[in-house]
Scaffold this active site. Structure first.
Site, PDB file in Angstrom:
ATOM      1  NE  ARG A 179      -4.221  -1.463   0.323  1.00 54.89           N
ATOM      2  CZ  ARG A 179      -4.401  -2.521  -0.482  1.00 54.89           C
ATOM      3  NH1 ARG A 179      -3.537  -2.779  -1.455  1.00 54.89           N
ATOM      4  NH2 ARG A 179      -5.450  -3.302  -0.344  1.00 54.89           N
ATOM      5  CG  HIS A 230      -3.162  -0.879  -6.705  1.00 58.49           C
ATOM      6  ND1 HIS A 230      -3.595  -0.215  -5.592  1.00 58.49           N
ATOM      7  CD2 HIS A 230      -3.225  -2.188  -6.379  1.00 58.49           C
ATOM      8  CE1 HIS A 230      -3.917  -1.092  -4.639  1.00 58.49           C
ATOM      9  NE2 HIS A 230      -3.691  -2.307  -5.104  1.00 58.49           N
TER      10      HIS A 230
HETATM   11  C1  OXD Z   1      -5.833  -6.108  -2.659  1.00 58.21           C
HETATM   12  C2  OXD Z   1      -5.336  -5.242  -3.723  1.00 58.21           C
HETATM   13  O1  OXD Z   1      -5.837  -5.730  -1.487  1.00 58.21           O
HETATM   14  O2  OXD Z   1      -5.579  -5.558  -4.905  1.00 58.21           O
HETATM   15  O3  OXD Z   1      -6.270  -7.210  -2.972  1.00 58.21           O
HETATM   16  O4  OXD Z   1      -4.672  -4.244  -3.459  1.00 58.21           O
END
Ligand code: OXD
Length: 309
Positions: free
Chosen positions: A224, A272
């Site tokens: 993250r 992402h």
């Molecule tokens: C998850 C993401 O948490 O794709 O699955 O970031």
């Protein structure tokens, strides 16, 4: 009763097709077209708008449509007492491990440098490499981190792992607890972040953590954006203390058009995509949890709200 999918990024037609085969007779609605709110007993959520989950009076289960659950704790608006589950998915694990190995081996094999030489038409062999001489640190040894650490060790890297609670992984030197973080990071040539984002790990990769890593190291963050203090990362890259970074996640997504990360010469970034939720792979475990919920049986992959994952 009915299920609601709360996600702006998913294809509802695909989910309906999968659920028709898995849960016949159960209607799948798509937020915000929820019809009668009282009829909804399960929500499948990814970045639900503030208050959305609390507005469903008969909700009995919240399924995070991701391995991560931090998106559910953003607003402190979860309906009390409603159990939460998350995805633990083989496809996402395989995707994530492939992403991490690609970033680690790309760095080790100096692919970015060779691409630059190729662009200049230069034949320029660099120093030889051996994975056994490279130390890779993996932060987070849950379903994703453990697999990446094991596979990196299998490729011959010297792997160090760090987690909140003690872990044992053959071939991986494991550390646990905040106090051992600097010790674990110290000798790493590359550090891969695969932690869950919680109030404990928010901003864990800050100036102090970067200073603990040996000069010239490389960062890979596919967990993250909130784990990394972006200003501290930029300072560490610009001072030369860190030699580069591969980033898949950011403090704010999509990454702002004016972010200095876009054209930073030491940064490679992706939008992402390191582990994408695929309907065909994930629908089965969500449907199974619906079945278990209605039958009063123990749920799969339950989240501890106190730990936030
Ligand atoms: C998850 C993401 O948490 O794709 O699955 O970031």
């Amino acid at each position: 009763m009915a299920i609601v999918l709360i996600s702006a990024s998913q294809d509802i037609a695909q989910w309906r097709e999968s659920f028709a085969a898995l849960l016949s007779g159960v209607e799948l609605r798509h937020w915000p077209d929820i019809g009668v709110a009282d009829e909804i007993d399960m929500a499948i959520a990814w970045k639900a708008p503030e208050g959305a989950l609390k507005s469903l009076p008969n909700l009995r289960l919240i399924c995070s449509l991701g391995q991560g659950t931090d998106h559910l704790f953003r607003f402190d608006d979860l309906p009390p007492g409603v159990p939460i589950t998350r995805l633990v998915d083989d496809s996402m694990r395989r995707q994530m491990t492939a992403y991490v190995i690609a970033a680690v081996t790309r760095r080790l094999c100096r692919m970015a440098d060779y691409a630059a030489y190729q662009a200049k038409g230069e034949w320029h062999p660099l120093a030889a490499y051996d994975p056994a001489a490279a130390v890779v640190g993996v932060l987070g040894l849950g379903a994703l981190g453990r697999d990446a650490a094991e596979k990196l060790a299998g490729l011959g890297f010297e792997v160090r792992g760090w987690s909140r609670n003690p872990a044992f992984i053959p071939g991986v030197e494991c550390f646990n607890g905040k106090r051992s973080l600097a010790e674990m990071l110290g000798p790493c040539d590359m550090v891969c972040c695969l932690l869950a984002l919680t109030s404990e790990t928010l901003g864990i990769l800050d100036a102090r953590a970067f200073a603990a890593i040996k000069p010239g190291a490389y960062l890979i963050n596919s967990a993250r954006g909130g784990h990394v203090v972006e200003a501290d990362l930029l300072a560490a890259l610009d001072s030369g203390h860190l030699d580069g970074a591969t980033l898949d996640v950011f403090e704010a997504e999509p990454l702002a058009a004016d972010s200095p990360l876009w054209d930073h010469p030491k940064v490679e970034l992706t939008p992402h995509i390191s582990a994408v939720t695929m309907v065909q792979s994930c629908a089965g475990q969500i449907a199974e949890n619906y079945r278990r919920m209605t039958a009063g049986q123990p749920l799969l992959h339950v989240v501890d709200p106190d730990r936030e994952y």
